[in-house]
Design a protein around this motif. Structure first.
Motif, PDB file in Angstrom:
ATOM      1  N   ARG A 581     -10.320 -84.816  18.918  1.00 29.64           N
ATOM      2  CA  ARG A 581      -9.313 -85.881  18.816  1.00 29.64           C
ATOM      3  C   ARG A 581      -8.169 -85.576  19.780  1.00 29.64           C
ATOM      4  NH1 ARG A 581      -5.026 -87.300  15.098  1.00 29.64           N
ATOM      5  NH2 ARG A 581      -5.391 -85.374  13.938  1.00 29.64           N
ATOM      6  N   VAL A 582      -7.845 -86.563  20.630  1.00 30.45           N
ATOM      7  CA  VAL A 582      -6.810 -86.411  21.643  1.00 30.45           C
ATOM      8  C   VAL A 582      -5.857 -87.593  21.569  1.00 30.45           C
ATOM      9  CG1 VAL A 582      -8.320 -85.076  23.162  1.00 30.45           C
ATOM     10  CG2 VAL A 582      -8.214 -87.545  23.415  1.00 30.45           C
ATOM     11  N   ARG A 583      -4.722 -87.459  22.258  1.00 34.25           N
ATOM     12  CA  ARG A 583      -3.719 -88.526  22.355  1.00 34.25           C
ATOM     13  C   ARG A 583      -3.374 -88.733  23.821  1.00 34.25           C
ATOM     14  NH1 ARG A 583       1.805 -87.374  19.468  1.00 34.25           N
ATOM     15  NH2 ARG A 583       0.521 -87.701  17.601  1.00 34.25           N
ATOM     16  N   ARG A 584      -3.343 -89.976  24.231  1.00 29.90           N
ATOM     17  CA  ARG A 584      -2.990 -90.302  25.616  1.00 29.90           C
ATOM     18  C   ARG A 584      -1.476 -90.365  25.757  1.00 29.90           C
ATOM     19  NH1 ARG A 584      -6.488 -95.312  27.702  1.00 29.90           N
ATOM     20  NH2 ARG A 584      -5.569 -94.544  29.621  1.00 29.90           N
ATOM     21  N   LYS A 585      -1.012 -90.131  26.961  1.00 27.53           N
ATOM     22  CA  LYS A 585       0.427 -90.179  27.205  1.00 27.53           C
ATOM     23  C   LYS A 585       0.972 -91.597  27.066  1.00 27.53           C
ATOM     24  CE  LYS A 585       0.619 -86.136  30.235  1.00 27.53           C
ATOM     25  NZ  LYS A 585       1.011 -85.603  31.568  1.00 27.53           N
ATOM     26  N   GLN A 586       0.138 -92.606  27.361  1.00 26.57           N
ATOM     27  CA  GLN A 586       0.575 -93.980  27.221  1.00 26.57           C
ATOM     28  C   GLN A 586       0.547 -94.439  25.768  1.00 26.57           C
ATOM     29  OE1 GLN A 586      -1.815 -92.920  29.139  1.00 26.57           O
ATOM     30  NE2 GLN A 586      -1.103 -93.158  31.273  1.00 26.57           N
ATOM     31  N   GLY A 587       0.001 -93.592  24.883  1.00 27.88           N
ATOM     32  CA  GLY A 587      -0.108 -93.963  23.494  1.00 27.88           C
ATOM     33  C   GLY A 587      -1.558 -94.200  23.100  1.00 27.88           C
ATOM     34  N   GLY A 588      -1.854 -93.960  21.846  1.00 22.75           N
ATOM     35  CA  GLY A 588      -3.206 -94.172  21.355  1.00 22.75           C
ATOM     36  C   GLY A 588      -3.952 -92.858  21.179  1.00 22.75           C
ATOM     37  N   GLU A 589      -4.591 -92.715  20.028  1.00 17.46           N
ATOM     38  CA  GLU A 589      -5.375 -91.530  19.714  1.00 17.46           C
ATOM     39  C   GLU A 589      -6.819 -91.930  19.443  1.00 17.46           C
ATOM     40  OE1 GLU A 589      -3.832 -89.151  16.628  1.00 17.46           O
ATOM     41  OE2 GLU A 589      -1.787 -89.078  17.424  1.00 17.46           O
ATOM     42  N   GLY A 590      -7.701 -90.975  19.629  1.00 11.10           N
ATOM     43  CA  GLY A 590      -9.109 -91.218  19.366  1.00 11.10           C
ATOM     44  C   GLY A 590      -9.935 -89.995  19.711  1.00 11.10           C
ATOM     45  N   TYR A 591     -11.232 -90.125  19.495  1.00  9.87           N
ATOM     46  CA  TYR A 591     -12.158 -89.023  19.732  1.00  9.87           C
ATOM     47  C   TYR A 591     -12.862 -89.195  21.071  1.00  9.87           C
ATOM     48  CZ  TYR A 591     -11.548 -87.562  14.903  1.00  9.87           C
ATOM     49  OH  TYR A 591     -11.028 -87.122  13.735  1.00  9.87           O
ATOM     50  N   VAL A 592     -13.045 -88.081  21.760  1.00  8.83           N
ATOM     51  CA  VAL A 592     -13.769 -88.039  23.030  1.00  8.83           C
ATOM     52  C   VAL A 592     -14.738 -86.852  22.959  1.00  8.83           C
ATOM     53  CG1 VAL A 592     -11.916 -89.104  24.373  1.00  8.83           C
ATOM     54  CG2 VAL A 592     -11.970 -86.621  24.084  1.00  8.83           C
ATOM     55  N   PRO A 593     -15.807 -86.857  23.768  1.00  3.52           N
ATOM     56  CA  PRO A 593     -16.734 -85.723  23.750  1.00  3.52           C
ATOM     57  C   PRO A 593     -16.054 -84.424  24.190  1.00  3.52           C
ATOM     58  CG  PRO A 593     -17.747 -87.621  24.810  1.00  3.52           C
ATOM     59  CD  PRO A 593     -16.302 -87.955  24.628  1.00  3.52           C
ATOM     60  N   THR A 594     -16.310 -83.361  23.462  1.00  2.00           N
ATOM     61  CA  THR A 594     -15.693 -82.067  23.774  1.00  2.00           C
ATOM     62  C   THR A 594     -16.170 -81.537  25.115  1.00  2.00           C
ATOM     63  OG1 THR A 594     -15.626 -81.600  21.418  1.00  2.00           O
ATOM     64  CG2 THR A 594     -15.302 -79.736  22.888  1.00  2.00           C
ATOM     65  N   SER A 595     -17.432 -81.830  25.466  1.00  2.00           N
ATOM     66  CA  SER A 595     -17.969 -81.320  26.730  1.00  2.00           C
ATOM     67  C   SER A 595     -17.359 -81.998  27.945  1.00  2.00           C
ATOM     68  CB  SER A 595     -19.499 -81.506  26.752  1.00  2.00           C
ATOM     69  OG  SER A 595     -19.834 -82.874  26.593  1.00  2.00           O
ATOM     70  N   TYR A 596     -16.601 -83.109  27.718  1.00  2.00           N
ATOM     71  CA  TYR A 596     -15.955 -83.802  28.823  1.00  2.00           C
ATOM     72  C   TYR A 596     -14.553 -83.264  29.079  1.00  2.00           C
ATOM     73  CZ  TYR A 596     -19.558 -87.456  28.999  1.00  2.00           C
ATOM     74  OH  TYR A 596     -20.726 -88.132  29.147  1.00  2.00           O
ATOM     75  N   LEU A 597     -14.109 -82.215  28.363  1.00  2.00           N
ATOM     76  CA  LEU A 597     -12.725 -81.760  28.420  1.00  2.00           C
ATOM     77  C   LEU A 597     -12.663 -80.305  28.859  1.00  2.00           C
ATOM     78  CD1 LEU A 597     -11.401 -83.205  25.039  1.00  2.00           C
ATOM     79  CD2 LEU A 597     -11.118 -84.221  27.305  1.00  2.00           C
ATOM     80  N   ARG A 598     -11.524 -79.969  29.437  1.00  2.00           N
ATOM     81  CA  ARG A 598     -11.135 -78.585  29.672  1.00  2.00           C
ATOM     82  C   ARG A 598      -9.896 -78.338  28.829  1.00  2.00           C
ATOM     83  NH1 ARG A 598     -10.892 -78.589  34.775  1.00  2.00           N
ATOM     84  NH2 ARG A 598      -8.655 -78.831  35.087  1.00  2.00           N
ATOM     85  N   VAL A 599     -10.061 -77.592  27.735  1.00  2.00           N
ATOM     86  CA  VAL A 599      -9.048 -77.491  26.684  1.00  2.00           C
ATOM     87  C   VAL A 599      -8.235 -76.224  26.878  1.00  2.00           C
ATOM     88  CG1 VAL A 599      -8.684 -77.357  24.186  1.00  2.00           C
ATOM     89  CG2 VAL A 599     -10.528 -78.760  25.096  1.00  2.00           C
ATOM     90  N   THR A 600      -6.914 -76.344  26.644  1.00  2.00           N
ATOM     91  CA  THR A 600      -6.002 -75.207  26.642  1.00  2.00           C
ATOM     92  C   THR A 600      -5.143 -75.298  25.396  1.00  2.00           C
ATOM     93  OG1 THR A 600      -5.945 -75.186  29.065  1.00  2.00           O
ATOM     94  CG2 THR A 600      -4.221 -73.951  27.888  1.00  2.00           C
ATOM     95  N   LEU A 601      -5.267 -74.299  24.501  1.00  2.00           N
ATOM     96  CA  LEU A 601      -4.494 -74.294  23.261  1.00  2.00           C
ATOM     97  C   LEU A 601      -3.094 -73.756  23.515  1.00  2.00           C
ATOM     98  CD1 LEU A 601      -7.184 -72.941  20.781  1.00  2.00           C
ATOM     99  CD2 LEU A 601      -6.463 -75.309  21.109  1.00  2.00           C
ATOM    100  N   ASN A 602      -2.152 -74.155  22.656  1.00  2.00           N
ATOM    101  CA  ASN A 602      -0.788 -73.650  22.765  1.00  2.00           C
ATOM    102  C   ASN A 602      -0.751 -72.181  22.372  1.00  2.00           C
ATOM    103  OD1 ASN A 602       0.158 -76.112  23.595  1.00  2.00           O
ATOM    104  ND2 ASN A 602       0.671 -76.787  21.517  1.00  2.00           N
TER     105      ASN A 602
END
Length: 602
Positions: A581-602
């Protein structure tokens, strides 16, 4: 100053010196190679030593790992292991940067030296060939001159001889003239050969060989410079690991300072504290009571009821009820028909012999002394004890700690299963809305298995909670008894200790009531679902950020579209279903495939 000017005639000396330099280079490379073998063997022995003394049991199963002195020793072993790693790094750097480089450079130097000396030898051979030609022309000129002089003398002698014919004189003159002409040609050839040789010799000694010697000098200087750099790499490899080795030594010092004797004493208390109440005072046993018999007794061994008294070794009347339990009121023994036996006295405690055989008497004695013997058994150690699921074979305090650990583990496993179930539900919803991504029916076995695991873990949690409550109550009761016993003055010898059987019966009743199976209502639902509606509208803070690697069209419900390279806020990690689950800077949240992302945790 260069070799071509100062050492123009020391060709063999330069050949020996350059060969010695290359041998020194190879010798140093061999020394470094053996040094790396020593470092590797040293590091291997250190690692084997650390492995030998490291604890064999896992940390969670080793009670000794809680002592600071044991932790410091393990830390020292780890620092020694890191030190061994630095020695391996030194060996690797020396092997790569010195041994291999010098071996490669030595081969290059040998080829270059061979080429230069081949060129010098060719020049020497050419000069020697020219000198041989000069010598040949010189000898020919000398020979022709002698032949011409001899022919001239012969012609002159025949010319003065009156007996010689005119033909002989003419022939001799012609021969003398021919020899003189040949001598003149030999002279010219010798002069030309001498001029050519002098020119070649000057070129050899003033140009050709100095250039070759200068090249050899440059090669030898480069070899010496490279060898000096190799000498420096030997120390550089050590200097690179000195800071890390210093940290290892500092870590050993910190481990030595971390030994806390007071803490270890407290840990020992926490590990082996039994929780038993301390043993009370030993009661006075009055052996004079059996001597006060009625004067109407007809015999010493016959009681008033007419039955023979059980006598023998080890069966005295005073030892039938040890630890002062004989004043405890007991119900009269029952007959097989359900009523009291005729021999039971209505106004007092029955005799232990009435209606009971010796085995039953021993059984009651063992039951009555069991709570008190537990404290002595904890001092002697329990050998051959049977391990039970509720850890009742352990002392109360240790039982409480082990139950607490088991309860925490079951709660973690339960939370993990609940999270996995939620993730599977989300994945199933996505599959139902987007059939091309997967078959929802394929998730049913995993969901069912997860539900079964949740039910099993809930039952185990309730079971361990009941056992833990019982253990804590037992620890508190033992602690209260011990404190109360030390707070009041000691009882007189004839007094009996208070009856503690009711506490045991009550705890047993609590245990049986706590082990009742829980109701099945609400087991399938997660623990926190009833609060979801209260917190849905609160905006959650991102737990990290991510970048879209690929473009994704969020066409199905619950998903969100994203462009390649777009920066997104990470709102919820992947729970195992392949969606984040991600949030766009323009607004709006939803689910996207994990394999399509490069994730960096805080």
């Amino acid at each position: 100053m260069d070799w071509g000017t100062e050492l123009w005639d020391q060709f063999e000396v330069l050949e020996r010196h350059t060969q010695w330099g290359l041998d020194l280079l190879d010798r140093y490379a061999k020394f470094v190679k053996e040094r790396t073998e020593v470092e590797q063997a040293y590091a291997k022995q250190l690692r084997n030593l650390v492995k030998k003394y490291l604890p064999k049991r896992p940390v969670k199963d080793d009670p000794e790992s809680k002592f600071s002195q044991h932790q410091s020793f393990v830390q020292i072993l780890q620092e020694v292991n890191d030190f061994a790693g630095q020695r391996e790094l030194v060996a690797e750097n020396l092997s790569v940067r010195v041994c291999l480089e010098l071996a490669k450079y030595s081969q290059e130097m040998k080829q270059e030296r061979k080429m230069h000396f081949q060129e010098g030898r060719r020049a020497q051979q050419q000069l020697e060939s020219g000198f041989k030609q000069l010598e040949n022309s010189k000898r020919k000129f000398e020979r022709d001159c002698r032949e011409a002089e001899k022919a001239a003398q012969t012609a002159e002698r025949l010319d003065q001889d009156i007996n010689a014919t005119k033909a002989d004189v003419e022939k001799a003159k012609q021969q003398a003239h021919l020899r003189s002409h040949m001598a003149e040609e030999s002279k010219n050839e010798y002069a030309a050969q001498l001029q050519r040789f002098n020119r070649d010799q000057a070129h050899f000694y003033f140009s050709q060989m100095p250039q070759i010697f200068d090249k050899l000098q440059d090669m030898d200087e480069r070899r010496a410079t490279h060898l000096g750099a190799g000498y420096g790499l030997l120390s550089d490899a050590e200097l690179q690991v000195v800071p890390i080795i210093a940290k290892c030594l500092e870590g050993m010092k910190v481990a030595a300072d971390a030994v806390d004797a007071k803490h270890d004493s407290q840990v020992l208390i926490e590990l082996h504290k039994s929780g038993f109440a301390r043993p009370g005072d030993v009661e006075f046993e009055d052996f004079s009571q059996p001597m006060n018999r009625a004067p109407s007794d007809s015999s010493l061994g016959t009681p008033s009821d007419g039955r023979p008294e059980l006598r023998g070794p080890g069966r005295s009347r005073a030892k039938r009820w040890p630890f002062g339990k004989k004043n405890k009121p007991r119900p009269p023994p029952l007959s097989p028909l359900g009523g009291p036996l005729p021999s039971a006295m209505p106004n007092g405690p029955p005799s232990p012999r009435s209606g009971l055989d010796p085995l039953a008497i021993l059984s009651e004695i063992s039951k009555s002394v069991k709570p008190r013997l537990a404290s002595f058994r904890s001092l002697r150690g329990s050998r051959g004890t049977v391990v039970t699921e509720d850890f009742s074979h352990l002392p109360p305090e240790q039982q409480r700690k082990r139950l607490q650990q088991q309860l925490e583990e079951r709660n973690r496993e339960l939370q993990k299963e609940i999270d996995q179930r939620e993730a599977l539900k989300k994945m199933k919803d996505v599959y139902e809305k987007t059939p091309q991504m997967g078959d929802p029916a394929s998730l049913e076995p995993r969901i069912t298995e997860t539900l079964n695991n949740i039910e099993r873990l809930k039952l185990e949690v309730q079971k361990y909670e009941a056992w833990l409550a019982e253990a804590e109550s037992r620890v508190l009761s033992n602690r209260g008894d011990s404190l109360g016993r030390h707070a009041r003055p000691p009882d007189p010898p004839a007094s009996a200790p208070p009856d503690s059987g009711s506490n045991n019966n009550g705890s047993q009743d609590n245990k049986e009531s706590s082990e009742e199976p829980p109701s099945e209502e609400g087991q399938d639902a997660p623990i926190y679902t009833e609060f979801d509606e209260d917190f849905e509208e609160e905006p959650a803070s991102p737990i990290g950020h991510c970048v879209a690697i690929y473009h994704f069209e969020g066409s199905s419900e619950g998903t969100i579209s994203m462009a390649e390279g777009e920066d997104l806020s990470l709102m919820e990690e992947d729970k195992g279903d392949g969606w984040t689950r991600v949030r766009r800077k323009q607004g709006g949240e939803g689910y996207v495939p994990t394999s399509y992302l490069r994730v960096t945790l805080n």
